[in-house]
Design a protein around this motif. Structure first.
Motif, PDB file in Angstrom:
ATOM      1  N   GLN A  63       3.509   3.389 -12.067  1.00 61.17           N
ATOM      2  CA  GLN A  63       4.082   4.338 -11.115  1.00 61.17           C
ATOM      3  C   GLN A  63       3.050   5.237 -10.446  1.00 61.17           C
ATOM      4  O   GLN A  63       3.267   5.733  -9.349  1.00 61.17           O
ATOM      5  CB  GLN A  63       5.144   5.193 -11.811  1.00 61.17           C
ATOM      6  CG  GLN A  63       6.362   4.403 -12.229  1.00 61.17           C
ATOM      7  CD  GLN A  63       7.011   3.729 -11.035  1.00 61.17           C
ATOM      8  OE1 GLN A  63       7.501   4.388 -10.129  1.00 61.17           O
ATOM      9  NE2 GLN A  63       7.001   2.407 -11.008  1.00 61.17           N
ATOM     10  N   LEU A  65       0.227   4.537  -9.034  1.00 63.94           N
ATOM     11  CA  LEU A  65      -0.239   3.988  -7.764  1.00 63.94           C
ATOM     12  C   LEU A  65       0.785   4.162  -6.651  1.00 63.94           C
ATOM     13  O   LEU A  65       0.455   4.057  -5.483  1.00 63.94           O
ATOM     14  CB  LEU A  65      -0.610   2.517  -7.924  1.00 63.94           C
ATOM     15  CG  LEU A  65      -1.798   2.254  -8.854  1.00 63.94           C
ATOM     16  CD1 LEU A  65      -2.027   0.764  -9.039  1.00 63.94           C
ATOM     17  CD2 LEU A  65      -3.054   2.944  -8.348  1.00 63.94           C
ATOM     18  N   ARG A  66       2.005   4.436  -7.015  1.00 61.32           N
ATOM     19  CA  ARG A  66       3.060   4.682  -6.030  1.00 61.32           C
ATOM     20  C   ARG A  66       3.266   6.178  -5.792  1.00 61.32           C
ATOM     21  O   ARG A  66       4.204   6.588  -5.133  1.00 61.32           O
ATOM     22  CB  ARG A  66       4.356   4.032  -6.494  1.00 61.32           C
ATOM     23  CG  ARG A  66       4.281   2.528  -6.433  1.00 61.32           C
ATOM     24  CD  ARG A  66       5.432   1.861  -7.177  1.00 61.32           C
ATOM     25  NE  ARG A  66       5.312   0.422  -7.095  1.00 61.32           N
ATOM     26  CZ  ARG A  66       4.471  -0.301  -7.840  1.00 61.32           C
ATOM     27  NH1 ARG A  66       3.698   0.281  -8.717  1.00 61.32           N
ATOM     28  NH2 ARG A  66       4.426  -1.610  -7.707  1.00 61.32           N
ATOM     29  N   HIS A  68       3.991   8.420  -8.127  1.00 56.74           N
ATOM     30  CA  HIS A  68       4.985   8.985  -9.049  1.00 56.74           C
ATOM     31  C   HIS A  68       4.317   9.260 -10.392  1.00 56.74           C
ATOM     32  O   HIS A  68       4.483   8.515 -11.344  1.00 56.74           O
ATOM     33  CB  HIS A  68       6.159   8.026  -9.222  1.00 56.74           C
ATOM     34  CG  HIS A  68       6.829   7.651  -7.946  1.00 56.74           C
ATOM     35  ND1 HIS A  68       7.572   8.543  -7.213  1.00 56.74           N
ATOM     36  CD2 HIS A  68       6.852   6.487  -7.262  1.00 56.74           C
ATOM     37  CE1 HIS A  68       8.044   7.940  -6.137  1.00 56.74           C
ATOM     38  NE2 HIS A  68       7.610   6.702  -6.122  1.00 56.74           N
ATOM     39  N   THR A  73       9.253  10.672 -13.659  1.00 60.69           N
ATOM     40  CA  THR A  73       8.476   9.555 -14.184  1.00 60.69           C
ATOM     41  C   THR A  73       7.864   9.903 -15.532  1.00 60.69           C
ATOM     42  O   THR A  73       8.033   9.168 -16.509  1.00 60.69           O
ATOM     43  CB  THR A  73       7.369   9.149 -13.192  1.00 60.69           C
ATOM     44  OG1 THR A  73       7.983   8.743 -11.972  1.00 60.69           O
ATOM     45  CG2 THR A  73       6.524   8.019 -13.737  1.00 60.69           C
TER      46      THR A  73
END
Length: 189
Positions: A63, A65-66, A68, A73
């Motif tokens: 997450q 890398l996105r 989050h 999260t």
């Protein structure tokens, strides 16, 4: 996964061992639940719970890398991580503190949180009861009444505490910066 202000996490191994965790979820616990079931469960299924550090990195990395890497999260990951550590302890037959390297201490000082009473005399009597019970720390909540009344209560309770321990003050975020500085100076004296 259920809960109103938390999401309870249950992980089960192929052998039937169950690990329990708890994810902080003060707002929208179903968001945390959905992350656990839809995003992180597929990453954990079939994995060895003894590899909890690697699994944490795997979940976080999926997450991060996105964008989050906080909030829901990390709250979801936290609940799963606790459950993985619970499983580790059950698999090895050891308490988690031992798996984490042993106890840092064998005794933890406790303090009496909340000094009941509607008058200063009642609060002083409560402190004396706490002292008889062996407490050496006493936490008093302030921030709900007139500042001068609060400071008088602190002085009265401090008198009852005397040299029997430490008085802790919790302002519960009630003061703006200027008032907090003023209260701090008054408490210091």
């Amino acid at each position: 996964c259920t809960g109103v202000q938390r999401t309870t996490v249950r992980l089960e191994t192929d052998e039937g061992l169950v690990g329990w965790g708890e994810a902080h979820a003060p707002y929208g616990p179903t968001v945390t639940q959905t992350l656990i079931l839809d995003v992180f469960a597929p990453l954990l299924i079939g994995q060895n719970p003894m590899h909890s550090e690697m699994l944490w990195e795997k979940m976080y990395g999926a997450q991060r890398l996105r964008g989050h890497n906080t909030g829901y999260t990390t709250e979801a990951i936290s609940g799963l991580d606790i459950a993985l550590w619970d499983l580790r302890g059950k698999i090895t037959g050891q308490p988690i503190y031992a798996l984490l390297g042993g106890p840092y201490r064998t005794e933890i000082p406790a303090y009496a949180s909340g000094i009941p009473g509607s008058t200063d005399a009642e609060r002083q009597a409560a402190v004396r009861r706490y002292i008889e019970q062996g407490y050496t720390g006493f936490k008093l909540a302030i921030g709900r009444r007139d500042l001068n009344e609060e400071l008088a209560t602190v002085a009265a309770v401090a008198e009852a505490v005397g040299d029997h321990g430490q008085l802790l003050i919790d302002g519960h975020g009630a003061y703006d910066l200027g008032t907090a500085v003023q209260v701090g100076k008054e408490l210091e004296r």
